[in-house]
Scaffold this motif. Structure first.
Motif, PDB file in Angstrom:
ATOM      1  N   UNK A  79       0.850  -1.354  -0.275  1.00  0.00           N
ATOM      2  CA  UNK A  79      -0.045  -0.162  -0.120  1.00  0.00           C
ATOM      3  C   UNK A  79       1.225   1.302  -0.437  1.00  0.00           C
ATOM      4  N   UNK A  80       1.598   2.111   1.119  1.00  0.00           N
ATOM      5  CA  UNK A  80       1.851   3.407   1.247  1.00  0.00           C
ATOM      6  C   UNK A  80       2.866   3.193   1.697  1.00  0.00           C
ATOM      7  N   UNK A  81       3.548   1.432   2.153  1.00  0.00           N
ATOM      8  CA  UNK A  81       4.812   2.256   3.201  1.00  0.00           C
ATOM      9  C   UNK A  81       5.357   0.475   2.866  1.00  0.00           C
ATOM     10  N   UNK A 112      12.141   2.040   3.128  1.00  0.00           N
ATOM     11  CA  UNK A 112      12.667   2.162   4.314  1.00  0.00           C
ATOM     12  C   UNK A 112      13.720   1.268   4.573  1.00  0.00           C
ATOM     13  N   UNK A 113      15.162   1.728   5.190  1.00  0.00           N
ATOM     14  CA  UNK A 113      16.230   1.236   5.506  1.00  0.00           C
ATOM     15  C   UNK A 113      17.470   1.146   4.879  1.00  0.00           C
ATOM     16  N   UNK A 114      17.015   1.211   3.679  1.00  0.00           N
ATOM     17  CA  UNK A 114      18.523   1.606   2.880  1.00  0.00           C
ATOM     18  C   UNK A 114      18.705   3.013   1.909  1.00  0.00           C
ATOM     19  N   UNK A 115      19.648   3.643   1.817  1.00  0.00           N
ATOM     20  CA  UNK A 115      19.927   4.492   1.268  1.00  0.00           C
ATOM     21  C   UNK A 115      18.919   5.518   0.288  1.00  0.00           C
ATOM     22  N   UNK A 116      18.177   6.455  -0.239  1.00  0.00           N
ATOM     23  CA  UNK A 116      17.078   7.105  -1.140  1.00  0.00           C
ATOM     24  C   UNK A 116      17.826   7.922  -1.171  1.00  0.00           C
TER      25      UNK A 116
END
Length: 315
Positions: free
Chosen positions: A198-200, A279-283
């Protein structure tokens, strides 16, 4: 002390005598042959006959005590010594050209042609902006843009086949210069009607999904920005040649991919896709403008660099 000063003077006088014995016109031949890597094409660019250029190359070999060029197929290949000389010689010639009468670069009247390599998908983001701005301020100027960059890009940039590169990588060699233009935000992209996302989404859930990626791993391309280490056992189901194809595959399946947020927003309605925060990684992926040091003193090059920098910073 007087004896030491006398020795220094003798060395300087000897160097001056040696330099006066050199035909500096040979350096323009060296520059042209290095760029063309073909005697016939170099002769045409200089308005000289092929035998005259061949003779000049022979004299250059004596001047620098090196073969400089060796035959390769129908062309020639520079030696290591020639490669070392190219940057300094080109810079010296450009310094002289800049001081000549009429050397001022006038964008409004210039018919000069520039070449630029734009890594995909940055061609979609910057290509139109650059073309329109150049046309507005320099209507007669030529601009050639390539979206595909192969692994020979250092050679192309060094010998002016390409004058600028905009991509997601910096060159490691000190002979190249780079300037950061902006950071792209990276997101996970999925179909709008994805049954599980969904959104996350957590990193663990992301790793459980099937991934579509760009398989092309050329310099500066987006393919290096997966940001999920293969050691984490991500499942790659589809490899595509470009990022737009990746987004299309994602829109038609339950696969996921990583892409710049602006590209997902641009294609969201047409492809029925959406962005989900990573989440939890480089963006972040930094976009760089790169060029070769030998061009830095060229006034036209300086003008075009300003245009490209402004286009990047406006994003």
């Amino acid at each position: 002390m007087a004896e030491y000063d006398s020795e220094i003077t003798m060395v300087k006088e000897s160097a001056d005598i040696h330099l006066r014995s050199v035909d500096l016109n040979l350096l323009t031949v060296f520059d042209a042959v290095m760029q063309m890597q073909n005697i016939t094409r170099a002769a045409n660019s200089l308005g000289m006959s092929q035998p005259a250029v061949s003779n000049a190359v022979a004299r250059l070999k004596v001047m620098f005590n090196d073969e400089l060029f060796v035959r390769r197929g129908r062309g020639i290949q520079p030696t290591m010594r020639a490669r070392q000389l190219f940057g300094p010689v080109r810079q010296a010639l450009q310094l002289v050209r800049n001081e000549l009468l009429g050397a001022k670069f006038e964008p409004i009247s210039s018919e000069r042609a520039f070449s630029l390599s734009l890594c995909s998908p940055l061609d979609l983001r910057l290509g139109g902006t650059i073309i329109n701005h150049v046309k507005q301020v320099a209507p007669q100027l030529g601009l050639k843009i390539k979206s595909y960059i192969n692994n020979d890009i250092e050679h192309q940039l060094r010998y002016q086949n390409v004058e600028f590169v905009i991509g997601y990588s910096c060159f490691e060699s000190m002979e190249f210069r780079s300037e950061a233009l902006f950071d792209d935000e990276l997101v996970l992209v999925v179909a709008q009607q994805h049954p599980r996302i969904t959104n996350q989404i957590t990193l663990e859930q992301t790793l459980m999904e099937q991934h579509a990626v760009v398989s092309l791993e050329s310099f500066g391309s987006f393919s290096k920005f997966y940001y999920i280490d293969d050691a984490m056992q991500r499942t790659v189901t589809q490899q595509c040649t470009d990022l737009y194809s990746v987004l299309t595959i994602v829109s038609l399946t339950e696969m996921v991919a990583i892409a710049p947020a602006w590209l997902v927003r641009q294609q969201a309605e047409a492809l029925k896709i959406k962005a989900v925060p990573l989440c939890q990684c480089e963006n972040k992926a930094t976009c760089y403008l790169s060029w070769h040091e030998s061009s830095e003193w060229d006034k036209g090059h300086q003008w075009m660099k300003t245009i490209l920098t402004e286009a990047g910073h406006s994003e």
